[in-house]
Design a protein around this motif. Structure first.
Motif, PDB file in Angstrom:
ATOM      1  N   GLU A 123       0.489  -1.608   0.103  1.00  0.00           N
ATOM      2  CA  GLU A 123      -0.108   0.046   0.209  1.00  0.00           C
ATOM      3  C   GLU A 123       0.886   0.811  -0.517  1.00  0.00           C
ATOM      4  O   GLU A 123       0.618   2.310  -0.576  1.00  0.00           O
ATOM      5  CB  GLU A 123      -1.006  -0.242   1.091  1.00  0.00           C
ATOM      6  N   LYS A 124       2.149   1.103   0.389  1.00  0.00           N
ATOM      7  CA  LYS A 124       2.851   2.731   0.765  1.00  0.00           C
ATOM      8  C   LYS A 124       4.829   2.538   0.197  1.00  0.00           C
ATOM      9  O   LYS A 124       5.038   3.782  -0.596  1.00  0.00           O
ATOM     10  CB  LYS A 124       3.214   3.010   2.146  1.00  0.00           C
ATOM     11  N   SER A 125       4.864   1.237  -0.130  1.00  0.00           N
ATOM     12  CA  SER A 125       6.690   0.953  -0.668  1.00  0.00           C
ATOM     13  C   SER A 125       6.193   1.440  -2.062  1.00  0.00           C
ATOM     14  O   SER A 125       5.334   0.813  -3.047  1.00  0.00           O
ATOM     15  CB  SER A 125       6.567  -0.601  -0.523  1.00  0.00           C
ATOM     16  N   THR A 126       7.456   2.289  -2.244  1.00  0.00           N
ATOM     17  CA  THR A 126       7.750   2.445  -4.024  1.00  0.00           C
ATOM     18  C   THR A 126       8.522   1.278  -3.986  1.00  0.00           C
ATOM     19  O   THR A 126       9.493   1.573  -5.356  1.00  0.00           O
ATOM     20  CB  THR A 126       8.682   4.031  -3.667  1.00  0.00           C
ATOM     21  N   TYR A 127       8.766   0.433  -3.064  1.00  0.00           N
ATOM     22  CA  TYR A 127      10.267  -0.423  -4.256  1.00  0.00           C
ATOM     23  C   TYR A 127       9.214  -1.978  -4.113  1.00  0.00           C
ATOM     24  O   TYR A 127       8.351  -2.335  -3.598  1.00  0.00           O
ATOM     25  CB  TYR A 127      11.636  -0.982  -3.397  1.00  0.00           C
ATOM     26  N   LEU A 128      10.255  -2.441  -5.141  1.00  0.00           N
ATOM     27  CA  LEU A 128       9.422  -4.072  -5.320  1.00  0.00           C
ATOM     28  C   LEU A 128      10.786  -4.994  -5.536  1.00  0.00           C
ATOM     29  O   LEU A 128      12.344  -4.381  -5.706  1.00  0.00           O
ATOM     30  CB  LEU A 128       9.447  -4.669  -6.543  1.00  0.00           C
ATOM     31  N   TYR A 129      11.145  -5.819  -4.488  1.00  0.00           N
ATOM     32  CA  TYR A 129      12.161  -6.484  -4.936  1.00  0.00           C
ATOM     33  C   TYR A 129      11.975  -8.650  -5.575  1.00  0.00           C
ATOM     34  O   TYR A 129      10.719  -8.415  -5.769  1.00  0.00           O
ATOM     35  CB  TYR A 129      12.138  -7.437  -3.204  1.00  0.00           C
ATOM     36  N   LEU A 130      12.658  -8.481  -6.420  1.00  0.00           N
ATOM     37  CA  LEU A 130      12.874  -9.471  -7.536  1.00  0.00           C
ATOM     38  C   LEU A 130      13.814 -10.054  -7.492  1.00  0.00           C
ATOM     39  O   LEU A 130      15.337  -9.679  -6.735  1.00  0.00           O
ATOM     40  CB  LEU A 130      13.077  -7.987  -9.109  1.00  0.00           C
ATOM     41  N   GLY A 131      13.392 -11.070  -7.940  1.00  0.00           N
ATOM     42  CA  GLY A 131      14.458 -12.911  -8.040  1.00  0.00           C
ATOM     43  C   GLY A 131      14.402 -13.101  -8.640  1.00  0.00           C
ATOM     44  O   GLY A 131      13.486 -13.542  -9.655  1.00  0.00           O
TER      45      GLY A 131
END
Length: 368
Positions: A123-131
């Motif tokens: 809802e708030k984060s501007t980051y994606l964590y990608l594997g």
């Protein structure tokens, strides 16, 4: 003498690493958990969902949908094994494609074989964590403002298998607010890491391996296609090619997994990812991606009753595909095996129309 697993239940990941290095013993699982795992090991099937609900989503040509996560603004974020990010609006099912990784970083990274994706706060984060399957690393990517990779976290101990699935599990036991659970092709294993999210690390950093977990012991090379955390539970999805086997575990206060709660079989062909969110009335929305079908399938889930058609299909009357086979409308349920002898369990199963070799009910491990 207190076992390593019992110690782990009272401590966080860092203390657990020391204890597990001293002893590899585990507290024996409960009776109901052993019964559930025995069914899986013997090849008995978990209850099947009654039908599938294919959402009316048109992915771009050439996109191979893989891992998925609930995303910002009521969206589903899907990674493609070709390197693009696909933002699916869950209101009108339109798709926005982000190609920045290939446009900006191909020279530095080469091919982006994206398989896992998660957010720490959708809802708030501007980051994606990608594997990625072709690199033992997690990328921290700003999806909203800059479309840039801010950090790369290397993953010691993962080997050369790469990441197949990824989810974030929040916990106060972690000094960085949570752990990353990563599914690997290595004999159905899940690697649990702590990433130094709150440290000033620079563009490259190293994660800390907390533990390696194999939910289905003796599972061979079963593919953990999807991982998703929501509201205190982790959903583990194994790809069985023509369907997928979903196991559900509670997350303990220390951020690590508890005993098996329930398991189900879901008719999604070539399942590649799973995304889950709690909606209302103890009901979860569950989304599965399929690479070969280039599609997203949706269900609702409740404990005991299991998986049902998503509201989109039941409301619109479209996109519902009946599952093949005589068990497509199997009743969903679970028994508490605590204190019940085998003949009592067999009798109850018979009353519900099951036989020993047929579709089995999911077992309530929490009462074990």
């Amino acid at each position: 003498q207190v076992s390593a697993l019992a110690d782990r239940r009272r401590t966080g990941c860092r203390a657990a690493m020391t204890q597990l290095a001293v002893s590899s013993r585990r507290r024996p699982p409960s009776l109901s958990a052993r019964l559930a795992l025995a069914l899986a090991a013997a090849g008995a099937s978990a209850p099947l969902a009654a039908a599938t609900c294919r959402l009316p989503i048109q992915f771009p040509n050439g996109a191979g949908p893989s891992g998925a996560s609930i995303g910002p603004r009521n969206s589903l974020v899907v990674v493609s094994d070709g390197g693009s990010l696909l933002f699916v609006d869950l209101e009108d099912f339109t798709v926005r494609e982000d190609k920045a990784l290939n446009d900006k970083y191909r020279d530095a990274y080469g091919w982006f074989d994206l398989e896992g994706i998660t957010m720490t706060n959708y809802e708030k984060s501007t980051y994606l964590y990608l594997g990625m399957e072709n690199m033992d690393a997690v990328l921290e990517y700003d999806w909203r403002d800059t479309q840039r990779i801010y950090r790369r976290f290397d993953l010691p101990g993962l080997g050369n298998e790469g990441i197949q699935s990824l989810t974030w599990v929040p916990t106060e036991a972690s000094t960085h607010q949570g752990y990353f659970y990563m599914g690997s092709r290595a004999k159905g294993s899940i690697f649990i890491y702590e990433l130094p999210l709150l440290d000033s690390t620079g563009p490259e950093a190293q994660a800390t391996l907390c533990e390696r977990w194999t939910p289905l012991e003796g599972g061979g090379d079963q593919n953990i296609a999807g991982l998703a955390y929501s509201a205190g539970y982790i959903f583990v999805s194994y790809d069985d090619v023509n369907s997928n086997h979903v196991l559900i575990y509670p997350i303990l206060a220390n951020g690590l997994y508890g005993e098996l709660a329930e398991q189900y079989q879901v008719d999604v062909v070539d399942s590649q990812g799973i995304a889950v969110r709690l909606s209302a009335n103890n009901t979860w929305e569950v989304y599965f991606t399929s690479d070969s079908q280039a599609a997203v399938f949706a269900y609702t889930f409740q404990f005991v009753t299991g998986f049902e058609l998503h509201g989109h299909c039941t409301a619109s009357g479209i996109s519902a595909l009946e599952s093949p086979g005589p068990h497509s409308a199997a009743v969903h349920g679970r028994f508490s095996a605590a204190g019940l002898g085998p003949f009592v369990v067999a009798a109850l199963a018979a009353l519900l129309g099951y036989v020993a070799s047929a579709r089995q009910v999911a077992w309530d491990a929490s009462a074990g």
